[in-house]
Design an enzyme around this catalytic site. Structure first.
Site, PDB file in Angstrom:
ATOM      1  N   HIS A 128       3.419   6.765   0.178  1.00  0.00           N
ATOM      2  CA  HIS A 128       2.969   5.486  -0.406  1.00  0.00           C
ATOM      3  C   HIS A 128       2.000   4.764   0.547  1.00  0.00           C
ATOM      4  CE1 HIS A 128       4.162   2.161  -3.452  1.00  0.00           C
ATOM      5  NE2 HIS A 128       2.911   1.993  -3.024  1.00  0.00           N
TER       6      HIS A 128
ATOM      7  N   GLU B  95      11.792   5.781  -3.356  1.00  0.00           N
ATOM      8  CA  GLU B  95      11.050   5.759  -2.082  1.00  0.00           C
ATOM      9  C   GLU B  95      11.899   5.085  -1.011  1.00  0.00           C
ATOM     10  OE1 GLU B  95       7.236   3.935  -2.801  1.00  0.00           O
ATOM     11  OE2 GLU B  95       6.697   5.415  -4.309  1.00  0.00           O
TER      12      GLU B  95
ATOM     13  N   ARG C   3       2.763   4.049  -9.716  1.00  0.00           N
ATOM     14  CA  ARG C   3       4.170   3.895  -9.368  1.00  0.00           C
ATOM     15  C   ARG C   3       4.898   5.149  -9.836  1.00  0.00           C
ATOM     16  NH1 ARG C   3       2.739   0.462  -6.366  1.00  0.00           N
ATOM     17  NH2 ARG C   3       3.287  -1.751  -6.370  1.00  0.00           N
TER      18      ARG C   3
HETATM   19  P1  NAP Z   1      -5.296  -3.615 -13.074  1.00  0.00           P
HETATM   20  O1  NAP Z   1      -6.694  -3.959 -12.718  1.00  0.00           O
HETATM   21  O2  NAP Z   1      -4.434  -4.618 -13.741  1.00  0.00           O
HETATM   22  O3  NAP Z   1      -5.351  -2.270 -13.958  1.00  0.00           O
HETATM   23  C1  NAP Z   1      -4.286  -1.791 -14.712  1.00  0.00           C
HETATM   24  C2  NAP Z   1      -4.855  -1.231 -16.000  1.00  0.00           C
HETATM   25  O4  NAP Z   1      -3.778  -0.637 -16.738  1.00  0.00           O
HETATM   26  C3  NAP Z   1      -5.486  -2.312 -16.891  1.00  0.00           C
HETATM   27  O5  NAP Z   1      -6.773  -1.879 -17.270  1.00  0.00           O
HETATM   28  C4  NAP Z   1      -4.541  -2.411 -18.072  1.00  0.00           C
HETATM   29  O6  NAP Z   1      -5.189  -2.625 -19.310  1.00  0.00           O
HETATM   30  C5  NAP Z   1      -3.936  -1.024 -18.093  1.00  0.00           C
HETATM   31  N1  NAP Z   1      -2.624  -1.019 -18.753  1.00  0.00           N
HETATM   32  C6  NAP Z   1      -1.576  -1.853 -18.549  1.00  0.00           C
HETATM   33  N2  NAP Z   1      -0.549  -1.512 -19.336  1.00  0.00           N
HETATM   34  C7  NAP Z   1      -0.970  -0.460 -20.070  1.00  0.00           C
HETATM   35  C8  NAP Z   1      -0.364   0.336 -21.070  1.00  0.00           C
HETATM   36  N3  NAP Z   1       0.908   0.091 -21.475  1.00  0.00           N
HETATM   37  N4  NAP Z   1      -1.096   1.331 -21.638  1.00  0.00           N
HETATM   38  C9  NAP Z   1      -2.355   1.561 -21.240  1.00  0.00           C
HETATM   39  N5  NAP Z   1      -2.994   0.843 -20.286  1.00  0.00           N
HETATM   40  C10 NAP Z   1      -2.301  -0.142 -19.715  1.00  0.00           C
HETATM   41  O7  NAP Z   1      -4.480  -3.159 -11.770  1.00  0.00           O
HETATM   42  P2  NAP Z   1      -5.041  -2.371 -10.505  1.00  0.00           P
HETATM   43  O8  NAP Z   1      -5.435  -3.332  -9.462  1.00  0.00           O
HETATM   44  O9  NAP Z   1      -5.990  -1.328 -10.962  1.00  0.00           O
HETATM   45  O10 NAP Z   1      -3.672  -1.686 -10.010  1.00  0.00           O
HETATM   46  C11 NAP Z   1      -2.993  -0.778 -10.843  1.00  0.00           C
HETATM   47  C12 NAP Z   1      -1.642  -0.386 -10.253  1.00  0.00           C
HETATM   48  O11 NAP Z   1      -1.839   0.461  -9.142  1.00  0.00           O
HETATM   49  C13 NAP Z   1      -0.810  -1.538  -9.694  1.00  0.00           C
HETATM   50  O12 NAP Z   1      -0.084  -2.217 -10.696  1.00  0.00           O
HETATM   51  C14 NAP Z   1       0.092  -0.849  -8.697  1.00  0.00           C
HETATM   52  O13 NAP Z   1       1.311  -0.502  -9.308  1.00  0.00           O
HETATM   53  C15 NAP Z   1      -0.661   0.412  -8.346  1.00  0.00           C
HETATM   54  N6  NAP Z   1      -1.087   0.412  -6.933  1.00  0.00           N
HETATM   55  C16 NAP Z   1      -0.563   1.349  -6.095  1.00  0.00           C
HETATM   56  C17 NAP Z   1      -0.940   1.366  -4.770  1.00  0.00           C
HETATM   57  C18 NAP Z   1      -0.365   2.375  -3.824  1.00  0.00           C
HETATM   58  O14 NAP Z   1      -0.196   2.043  -2.652  1.00  0.00           O
HETATM   59  N7  NAP Z   1      -0.111   3.592  -4.249  1.00  0.00           N
HETATM   60  C19 NAP Z   1      -1.861   0.423  -4.278  1.00  0.00           C
HETATM   61  C20 NAP Z   1      -2.381  -0.507  -5.164  1.00  0.00           C
HETATM   62  C21 NAP Z   1      -1.981  -0.506  -6.493  1.00  0.00           C
HETATM   63  P3  NAP Z   1      -5.995  -4.002 -19.648  1.00  0.00           P
HETATM   64  O15 NAP Z   1      -7.240  -3.940 -18.816  1.00  0.00           O
HETATM   65  O16 NAP Z   1      -6.262  -3.911 -21.091  1.00  0.00           O
HETATM   66  O17 NAP Z   1      -5.063  -5.107 -19.250  1.00  0.00           O
END
Ligand code: NAP
Length: 322
Positions: free
Chosen positions: A285, A266, A237
């Site tokens: 995006h 955006e 994000r």
């Molecule tokens: P996820 O599996 O929940 O992974 C997020 C990771 O970030 C987790 O491992 C979490 O740790 C870690 N985290 C959370 N807060 C943190 C902090 N304060 N400090 C350090 N690490 C932290 O989510 P995902 O499916 O990979 O997706 C991640 C993000 O990508 C989404 O939330 C979304 O905003 C973004 N995204 C963007 C697009 C796009 O179109 N550009 C598409 C999809 C997703 P833990 O494992 O310990 O909980």
């Protein structure tokens, strides 16, 4: 009596028909602007809302007293106040997993595009400026064998790291809220403090969700820790990064280049210098925006909404309702 739902944005005809079999699809203008009487009128009757980037506020929730489920067609839910929903007994569902690999494909494409200057050099050809062999001023950076630092090592972070480690022989560093021993074993990844990751990585890739703790996680100080040759990629994000500090770092050579799918605002305002900078690859995006994945995300959101409103367990619930 059938429950009523609002479909915000596009579903395909088959998905709409599936929902219409079970629910009344409320007709509306496509807006969630609660200053408009017609929007409040529809919201007052709705039990479920499905859509992406939904601008959910406490005021909107006040206008929707019958609301039971919000089903977002996205994995991220930073525009939705989850605690407020939980307090009101409203379930939030999202669409993880089905978009992980597609988003990781795009993340790695940005690593390659920014590292190998693909857009900038394609432009040289397009503008007819390729008149002799290019010289070192247009050489780019290796990807294979370079250190990839993952800020966030969840589903998408791991999938990008897998591409880097297994496809390109990249050593992986990661900083993440919790340790990931299985991934350390699978990919040889090493967990470290964010500052160490920034100082030692050739490619820094952001995949943490936007939360209160991660807002502006990467700012002026963090860019100053990075190598001048570092390539910065953000597919999480825009607000995880202080965009003014990023622009400054790219302009003054604190870092070398960036690949960006997401921005503070955006669509990107026309006043932003980012799309005009030669060392920036800026995308609108699109990380999950393939035909296959958007279809799968919409279907997952439809399934979640249907199950939750029928009193069954949805596939992906973000919060727990007592
Ligand atoms: P996820 O599996 O929940 O992974 C997020 C990771 O970030 C987790 O491992 C979490 O740790 C870690 N985290 C959370 N807060 C943190 C902090 N304060 N400090 C350090 N690490 C932290 O989510 P995902 O499916 O990979 O997706 C991640 C993000 O990508 C989404 O939330 C979304 O905003 C973004 N995204 C963007 C697009 C796009 O179109 N550009 C598409 C999809 C997703 P833990 O494992 O310990 O909980």
């Amino acid at each position: 009596m059938k429950k009523s739902i609002m479909v915000m944005g596009r579903l395909d005809a088959r998905q709409e028909a599936e929902l219409a079999e079970h629910f009344t699809l409320l007709e509306h203008s496509g807006s969630l602007d609660i200053s408009r009487a017609e929007v409040r009128e529809v919201l007052a009757k709705t039990h479920g809302i499905i859509g992406s980037g939904l601008p959910v506020t406490p005021e909107l929730l006040d206008a929707a007293p019958a609301l039971q489920v919000i089903s977002t067609v996205s994995v991220g839910y930073d525009s939705i106040p989850v605690d407020e929903l939980t307090k009101r007994g409203i379930l939030l569902c999202n669409t993880p997993d089905v978009l992980t690999e597609t988003t990781a494909d795009l993340g790695f494409a940005l690593i390659m595009a920014a590292g190998r200057r693909l857009v900038e050099l394609a432009e040289v050809v397009k503008q007819g400026k390729w008149q002799s062999s290019i010289g070192p001023e247009l050489f780019s950076s290796d990807i294979h064998g370079k250190t990839l630092g993952m800020v966030g090592f969840g589903r998408i972070g791991a999938a990008i790291a897998r591409r880097g480690a297994l496809g390109f022989g990249m050593p992986i560093l990661y900083s993440n809220a919790s340790p990931k021993p299985a991934l350390e074993k699978e990919l040889g990844a090493k967990r470290c403090e964010l500052d160490t990751l920034l100082a030692e990585s050739d490619y820094v890739c952001i995949t943490v969700p936007l939360t209160q703790e991660t807002e502006k996680l990467i700012g002026k100080r963090e860019f100053s820790l990075m190598k001048p040759s570092a390539i910065f990629v953000n597919i999480a994000r825009g607000k995880v990064v202080d965009e003014a500090a990023l622009i400054e770092a790219l302009e003054n050579g604190t870092i070398k280049a960036a690949g960006l799918d997401v921005f503070e605002q955006e669509p990107l305002p026309s006043s932003s210098p980012l799309p005009h900078m030669a060392n920036v690859v800026a995308l609108p995006h699109i990380a999950s925006a393939t035909h296959e994945t958007r279809q799968a995300m919409a279907q997952r959101a439809v399934d979640n909404l249907r199950l939750a409103l029928q009193g069954e367990e949805p596939i992906n619930a973000v919060n727990e309702i007592a």
